[in-house]
Design a protein around this motif. Structure first.
Motif, PDB file in Angstrom:
ATOM      1  N   ALA A  29       5.209 -27.765  -5.734  1.00 39.72           N
ATOM      2  CA  ALA A  29       4.171 -27.611  -6.758  1.00 39.72           C
ATOM      3  C   ALA A  29       4.096 -26.147  -7.186  1.00 39.72           C
ATOM      4  O   ALA A  29       4.448 -25.242  -6.423  1.00 39.72           O
ATOM      5  N   PRO A  30       3.665 -25.875  -8.415  1.00 41.17           N
ATOM      6  CA  PRO A  30       3.578 -24.482  -8.884  1.00 41.17           C
ATOM      7  C   PRO A  30       2.778 -23.598  -7.931  1.00 41.17           C
ATOM      8  O   PRO A  30       1.656 -23.936  -7.556  1.00 41.17           O
ATOM      9  N   GLY A  31       3.387 -22.499  -7.537  1.00 38.66           N
ATOM     10  CA  GLY A  31       2.712 -21.535  -6.683  1.00 38.66           C
ATOM     11  C   GLY A  31       2.664 -21.883  -5.215  1.00 38.66           C
ATOM     12  O   GLY A  31       2.149 -21.095  -4.411  1.00 38.66           O
TER      13      GLY A  31
ATOM     14  N   VAL B 218      -1.216 -22.916 -11.670  1.00 43.79           N
ATOM     15  CA  VAL B 218      -1.957 -22.985 -10.406  1.00 43.79           C
ATOM     16  C   VAL B 218      -3.445 -23.051 -10.731  1.00 43.79           C
ATOM     17  O   VAL B 218      -3.989 -22.112 -11.331  1.00 43.79           O
ATOM     18  N   PRO B 219      -4.124 -24.139 -10.373  1.00 39.73           N
ATOM     19  CA  PRO B 219      -5.541 -24.257 -10.706  1.00 39.73           C
ATOM     20  C   PRO B 219      -6.371 -23.165 -10.049  1.00 39.73           C
ATOM     21  O   PRO B 219      -6.150 -22.795  -8.898  1.00 39.73           O
ATOM     22  N   TYR B 220      -7.313 -22.647 -10.799  1.00 37.24           N
ATOM     23  CA  TYR B 220      -8.228 -21.620 -10.306  1.00 37.24           C
ATOM     24  C   TYR B 220      -9.169 -22.214  -9.262  1.00 37.24           C
ATOM     25  O   TYR B 220      -9.746 -23.293  -9.464  1.00 37.24           O
TER      26      TYR B 220
ATOM     27  N   VAL C  34       0.969 -16.505  -1.522  1.00 39.73           N
ATOM     28  CA  VAL C  34      -0.391 -15.984  -1.387  1.00 39.73           C
ATOM     29  C   VAL C  34      -0.768 -15.332  -2.707  1.00 39.73           C
ATOM     30  O   VAL C  34      -0.092 -14.414  -3.178  1.00 39.73           O
ATOM     31  N   ILE C  35      -1.822 -15.828  -3.317  1.00 40.01           N
ATOM     32  CA  ILE C  35      -2.307 -15.300  -4.586  1.00 40.01           C
ATOM     33  C   ILE C  35      -3.339 -14.217  -4.286  1.00 40.01           C
ATOM     34  O   ILE C  35      -4.328 -14.461  -3.583  1.00 40.01           O
ATOM     35  N   ARG C  36      -3.075 -13.035  -4.792  1.00 38.59           N
ATOM     36  CA  ARG C  36      -3.967 -11.896  -4.569  1.00 38.59           C
ATOM     37  C   ARG C  36      -4.374 -11.290  -5.909  1.00 38.59           C
ATOM     38  O   ARG C  36      -3.585 -11.266  -6.845  1.00 38.59           O
TER      39      ARG C  36
END
Length: 663
Positions: free
Chosen positions: A622-624, A584-586, A628-630
């Motif tokens: 797609a990856p992720g 997952v791109p930053y 929700v990225i926390r």
């Protein structure tokens, strides 16, 4: 923001107002303006029109209140082309007027997500069908009264006569009794017809609001200084008259997210793949809110177009989306996207992922006004949504599109500014029945912007022609100056004017503007002037004790921690790089042009976890995707300028506002 409370004390006040009005105009007086030697007071104008056309005065007053709150609006049209206290519509005439400033500059990507390309499609055509009869009632009023169309648009007594004539004609058409002394209950069908709705539910909702207003009573001073009173009267409307109108009854499917007391239908926005590329799709993203992510904001937009064309656009899979569209003439609502899903409307992906968007038929500039019918259904919908999603009823969470920050520095300049300075936030929050804290003093160190909407009339320009003064109109906005003087230049917004030049009075220039309900930390006081911390500087507004434009309040403020000369300000609250899973791109934590300096303080709206909702493909493969990225990082939402912004929690101290009164 004063609160309207229906209570025994209010009824006493209304009775007193009626008595005062009666003292000025004795009951039974029928003297014409010519006989009196002057134009009668507005109350008498309603009484005269009701008697002339055989309409109960309470019905005429109730209908007028639900359209305009008895205001004249300086003879300018509403967002649905209606004029005067009776909202006589003249869409054909309005269509020939100059369109003026448009908030949609085309610079903003409504999706607001720089992790993927902006939607390639241009704004589609908002083709409109010919104006419905409900949008051309002024012609009929002219025929019924013999009055000149220009007078019906601009002269309040003539306009009121036109509205009374329309009501009487609607009453006759359904075979109901006519007469000023008839039972108001028998006028339910005519009142419903006056709404101009094409559905029975919308017509009934409008009529119910009118008869509710009659039952509760109202009294206020209009925008041209006329005291008008509708005495409370118990009426049980005869709703069977609605059947005579022959209106369609729109289907109300299960799962429609609207209160049952308002008119609402489901017109879905398409979730559709546009090509073999999984990243090429429209026009919103699937999610599972609030289980997946909490809704923090409800966003107020205007459509910058007519209702029919706006609804057509949201059904285009190549365009963008919002959750609801509200119609001006009757307050009818169409839902397009489930609130669990993420619509593309705010120009900021972080805000989109945590918000619900409402588009109101109207224009940010052009000097138009929003109907009471639409304010009321909107407030009922927002209260319903806020209770379901736990969204506080305050201006840190119920915000305009003009309060949403750009995601990164390059996007700030292109952000939209609707619903603009003519949206009546004070009245809207009255209708929301929002709680309010009024325990502050100058020593508590915080102010909540609160001008009197009717009398607060900033000299904006460019509503129709660049540089030309806008119509004189009430506004929620106060302008901010660089010194405590009416002659001082406006403050600068470095993102809008990197050369440091001051903001302007152009209606589209929000760079030196604060709005009703927004809370700021006090930065100083001098005579009739108050300073707040705003975009990294002191900003002064006129706030005399005799006519205050702000209220003292309390709360938390954010200030840089010791040893930090300046700290960065952000337009989105994203997690740190270490929180992103493999593949997952930053999404960089990218500061805006502004900085918050030591010694400055800003009102806190919320403390939020760093979050990024990943949604980049139609099928979620797609990856992720659809997660929700926390991370560990948290943010503080502050009222930094006209727009909310965010600072890193690690950079600031949060302290109570009573820090003394700066001078």
């Amino acid at each position: 923001m004063p609160r309207s409370v229906v209570s025994s004390s209010r009824r006493i006040l209304l009775a007193a107002a009626v008595a005062a009005t009666t003292a000025l105009v004795p009951l039974g007086t029928t003297a014409s303006p010519a006989a009196a030697g002057q134009t009668p007071e507005r109350q008498q104008q309603y009484a005269d029109a009701a008697a002339e056309y055989g309409v109960p005065e309470s019905v005429l007053l109730g209908v007028s209140y639900l359209q305009s709150r008895w205001d004249t609006n300086s003879g300018t049209p509403s967002t649905s082309g209606g004029y005067g206290p009776m909202h006589l519509t003249d869409a054909e005439y309005v269509a020939g007027l100059p369109t003026g400033t448009h908030h949609d500059s085309g610079d903003e990507d409504p999706r607001g997500d720089d992790s993927r390309p902006a939607p390639a499609a241009a704004r589609p055509s908002a083709d409109e069908a010919p104006a419905a009869a409900s949008l051309q009632t002024l012609d009929t009023a002219a025929t019924l009264t013999g009055a000149d169309e220009a007078a019906l648009r601009a002269d309040a007594p003539t306009n009121i006569r036109g509205g009374a004539a329309l009501l009487a004609s609607y009453q006759r058409q359904i075979g109901a009794p006519v007469g000023a002394d008839t039972d108001p209950a028998a006028w339910y069908g005519a009142v419903a017809r006056y709404a101009g709705a094409d559905g029975a539910d919308a017509a009934a909702a409008f009529a119910d609001e009118v008869f509710g207003t009659i039952a509760e009573g109202e009294s206020r001073v209009t925008d041209d200084g006329q005291r008008v009173t509708l005495a409370a009267r118990a009426v049980t409307p005869q709703k069977s008259w609605l059947d005579r109108l022959g209106l369609r009854l729109p289907e109300r499917p299960d799962g429609l997210e609207c209160p049952s007391t308002i008119s609402c239908e489901w017109i879905p926005a398409p979730y559709q793949s546009l090509s073999a590329d999984p990243g090429d799709y429209g026009n919103h993203d699937l999610s599972d809110r609030p289980k997946r992510q909490k809704v923090e904001y409800i966003l107020i937009h205007d459509t910058e177009g007519r209702y029919a064309g706006t609804v057509n656009m949201v059904q285009d899979p190549t365009y963008v989306s919002w959750h609801y569209t509200l119609r001006s003439v009757d307050g009818h609502i169409a839902q397009h996207v489930k609130t669990k899903d993420v619509a593309w409307h705010a120009g900021n992906w972080y805000v989109n992922a945590k918000s619900i968007g409402l588009e109101h038929e109207g224009f940010a500039a052009q000097g138009t006004w929003y109907t009471e019918a639409m304010y009321r259904t909107s407030s009922k919908l927002v209260r319903y949504l806020a209770l379901r999603h736990g969204v506080p009823l305050d201006r840190q969470h119920i915000i305009g599109h003009d309060n949403v920050p750009g995601t990164v520095a390059a996007n700030v300049r292109g952000m939209h500014w609707d619903p603009g300075p003519y949206w009546d936030w004070s009245h809207y929050f009255d209708l929301l029945r929002a709680p309010e804290l009024n325990t502050g003093t100058p020593l508590t160190g915080m102010v909540r912007i609160d001008p009197d909407f009717a009398t607060n009339r900033p000299a904006f320009t460019g509503c129709v022609t660049a540089g030309v003064p806008c119509p004189s109109r009430g506004s929620s906005a106060v302008v901010l100056r660089s010194a405590p003087s009416a002659d001082a230049p406006l403050v600068n917004d470095i993102a809008l004017r990197p050369n440091g030049s001051p903001a302007t009075m152009a209606v589209s220039d929000h760079g030196a503007r604060a709005s009703t309900g927004q809370t700021y930390a006090l930065a100083g006081r001098e005579g009739d002037w108050t300073a707040i911390w705003y975009l990294g500087q002191k900003a002064w507004f006129h706030n005399p004790a005799s006519a205050p434009t702000a209220a003292w309040t309390v709360g938390l403020v954010a200030t840089p921690k010791a040893g930090k000369a300046t700290i960065p300000v952000y337009g989105r609250a994203y997690p740190e790089e270490a929180a992103y899973p493999a593949g997952v791109p930053y999404q960089p934590i990218s500061p805006l042009q502004y900085t918050l300096s030591a010694g400055q303080r800003y009102a806190v709206g919320n403390v939020l976890p760093g979050e990024y909702y990943r949604a980049t493909t139609f099928d979620g493969t797609a990856p992720g995707d659809r997660t929700v990225i926390r991370g560990e990082k948290t943010y503080v939402q502050i009222q930094f300028g006209h727009r909310i912004m965010y600072v890193d929690r690690a950079d600031v101290n949060l302290v109570p506002s009573p820090l003394g009164a700066p001078r």
